[in-house]
Design a protein around this motif. Sequence first.
Motif, PDB file in Angstrom:
ATOM      1  N   VAL A 216      10.445  -6.397 -11.468  1.00 38.73           N
ATOM      2  CA  VAL A 216      11.466  -5.696 -10.688  1.00 38.73           C
ATOM      3  C   VAL A 216      10.886  -5.430  -9.309  1.00 38.73           C
ATOM      4  O   VAL A 216       9.817  -4.822  -9.192  1.00 38.73           O
ATOM      5  CB  VAL A 216      11.869  -4.374 -11.366  1.00 38.73           C
ATOM      6  CG1 VAL A 216      12.986  -3.696 -10.589  1.00 38.73           C
ATOM      7  CG2 VAL A 216      12.298  -4.618 -12.807  1.00 38.73           C
ATOM      8  N   ILE A 217      11.552  -5.908  -8.264  1.00 38.32           N
ATOM      9  CA  ILE A 217      10.987  -5.894  -6.921  1.00 38.32           C
ATOM     10  C   ILE A 217      11.970  -5.281  -5.935  1.00 38.32           C
ATOM     11  O   ILE A 217      13.162  -5.630  -5.922  1.00 38.32           O
ATOM     12  CB  ILE A 217      10.629  -7.323  -6.460  1.00 38.32           C
ATOM     13  CG1 ILE A 217       9.699  -7.998  -7.477  1.00 38.32           C
ATOM     14  CG2 ILE A 217       9.978  -7.307  -5.089  1.00 38.32           C
ATOM     15  CD1 ILE A 217       9.336  -9.419  -7.115  1.00 38.32           C
ATOM     16  N   ASP A 218      11.483  -4.373  -5.125  1.00 41.49           N
ATOM     17  CA  ASP A 218      12.285  -3.799  -4.050  1.00 41.49           C
ATOM     18  C   ASP A 218      12.745  -4.917  -3.120  1.00 41.49           C
ATOM     19  O   ASP A 218      11.960  -5.787  -2.741  1.00 41.49           O
ATOM     20  CB  ASP A 218      11.452  -2.779  -3.268  1.00 41.49           C
ATOM     21  CG  ASP A 218      12.283  -2.020  -2.258  1.00 41.49           C
ATOM     22  OD1 ASP A 218      12.781  -2.649  -1.296  1.00 41.49           O
ATOM     23  OD2 ASP A 218      12.431  -0.806  -2.397  1.00 41.49           O
ATOM     24  N   GLY A 219      14.014  -4.897  -2.752  1.00 41.93           N
ATOM     25  CA  GLY A 219      14.571  -5.972  -1.935  1.00 41.93           C
ATOM     26  C   GLY A 219      13.944  -6.120  -0.575  1.00 41.93           C
ATOM     27  O   GLY A 219      14.068  -7.176   0.055  1.00 41.93           O
ATOM     28  N   ASP A 220      13.264  -5.089  -0.094  1.00 45.24           N
ATOM     29  CA  ASP A 220      12.635  -5.158   1.229  1.00 45.24           C
ATOM     30  C   ASP A 220      11.161  -5.543   1.167  1.00 45.24           C
ATOM     31  O   ASP A 220      10.498  -5.600   2.196  1.00 45.24           O
ATOM     32  CB  ASP A 220      12.766  -3.805   1.940  1.00 45.24           C
ATOM     33  CG  ASP A 220      14.149  -3.622   2.549  1.00 45.24           C
ATOM     34  OD1 ASP A 220      14.740  -4.630   2.991  1.00 45.24           O
ATOM     35  OD2 ASP A 220      14.641  -2.487   2.580  1.00 45.24           O
ATOM     36  N   LEU A 221      10.627  -5.792  -0.019  1.00 43.09           N
ATOM     37  CA  LEU A 221       9.199  -6.106  -0.161  1.00 43.09           C
ATOM     38  C   LEU A 221       8.960  -7.595   0.075  1.00 43.09           C
ATOM     39  O   LEU A 221       9.635  -8.444  -0.502  1.00 43.09           O
ATOM     40  CB  LEU A 221       8.714  -5.727  -1.554  1.00 43.09           C
ATOM     41  CG  LEU A 221       7.220  -5.975  -1.835  1.00 43.09           C
ATOM     42  CD1 LEU A 221       6.361  -5.034  -1.009  1.00 43.09           C
ATOM     43  CD2 LEU A 221       6.922  -5.812  -3.317  1.00 43.09           C
ATOM     44  N   ALA A 222       7.978  -7.915   0.905  1.00 45.95           N
ATOM     45  CA  ALA A 222       7.564  -9.307   1.100  1.00 45.95           C
ATOM     46  C   ALA A 222       6.631  -9.707  -0.042  1.00 45.95           C
ATOM     47  O   ALA A 222       5.734  -8.964  -0.416  1.00 45.95           O
ATOM     48  CB  ALA A 222       6.851  -9.459   2.438  1.00 45.95           C
ATOM     49  N   PHE A 223       6.845 -10.896  -0.596  1.00 45.39           N
ATOM     50  CA  PHE A 223       5.997 -11.346  -1.697  1.00 45.39           C
ATOM     51  C   PHE A 223       6.072 -12.856  -1.827  1.00 45.39           C
ATOM     52  O   PHE A 223       6.942 -13.522  -1.240  1.00 45.39           O
ATOM     53  CB  PHE A 223       6.432 -10.701  -3.023  1.00 45.39           C
ATOM     54  CG  PHE A 223       7.775 -11.153  -3.533  1.00 45.39           C
ATOM     55  CD1 PHE A 223       7.878 -12.228  -4.416  1.00 45.39           C
ATOM     56  CD2 PHE A 223       8.942 -10.513  -3.134  1.00 45.39           C
ATOM     57  CE1 PHE A 223       9.109 -12.651  -4.889  1.00 45.39           C
ATOM     58  CE2 PHE A 223      10.182 -10.929  -3.595  1.00 45.39           C
ATOM     59  CZ  PHE A 223      10.264 -12.000  -4.480  1.00 45.39           C
TER      60      PHE A 223
END
Length: 311
Positions: free
Chosen positions: A113-120
């Motif tokens: 589950v990843i925050d939509g603003d996180l770069a990855f």
Amino acid sequence: MRQPASPIVTKQDSSISGSIFYADAGAFAQQVCEPVLGAGFQPDGRGFHAAARFSLIDCSGAVHLRISPGVLTRPGGLSASMGGHFLVIVLHGPAILATGEEKRLLPPKSVVVIDGDLAFSLALSQEDAGGCVVDWLQLGKTKPPALAKAPGYAVMTSLPLAEYIVGQARLVEPAGGDIGPCQRDIPIFDYIAAAIRDYMAQIETEGPAGDRGLYRSIRAFIVQTVKNPSLGADMLAREFGISKRKLYSIFYDNAASLHETIMTARLEAARRELETGRQKVASVIVDYGFSNSSTFYRNYKRRFGTVPRSR
């Protein structure tokens, strides 16, 4: 299956679904990755193919991918262009998640589950002759899970949760291959969001909090004793008064590998030492517990993309 000549687009209060097959990485990146996933894709160079089933409903969407090995890279700050959202990624095979300087080895059936603003970036490994399989969901217009205590993402290794998410996503996938409107009115994305919030709340209040604290303590101990050539499962089990089975279970529950954690700690410490210029490569290999030079050179290059050098 029909291949579109332009990127897939969906607007507020609209929907579209379909199936696509690609044999060209550039077209796939331009027409699917960038507009739908908000990401780029770099294949590993051994040929390329991708098949995608997708359903996009307003700000949310579900994409089932079978793709050649490679790296999906997503920039940060996409809420401005894609609306407030978070991602749910179900991995059917192993992958490596990289956020900033941190890398995590993710086992099959992980739910990320990843925050939509996180770069990855997400490096996908070959699973079988058919390629790598990923379920990628974007959930918008819904309250995201609490990721404040995590570095913008959370990893869960619950097989029932993974199966539930995939099963729900299948309900909005297209029945045929043609691209057209999505007719599903069931609030599938709301169900998935609720399941994730409930699961995260459960592991926060009822889960093995002591194990999470123990996991952090073990990692800290590894960093502190990284020069000890005996550092390994036997030593850690004795130090923390647990069985080796329990030790491996703690790392598995945190979507990590004990071997990779120790190796990474040694490589990071060795790199810092080499950057000071105080030691030669040969002495660093001995001091930081590597069994031989070939192991050190191979893993150093894999980790940092370059061979080790003394200053």
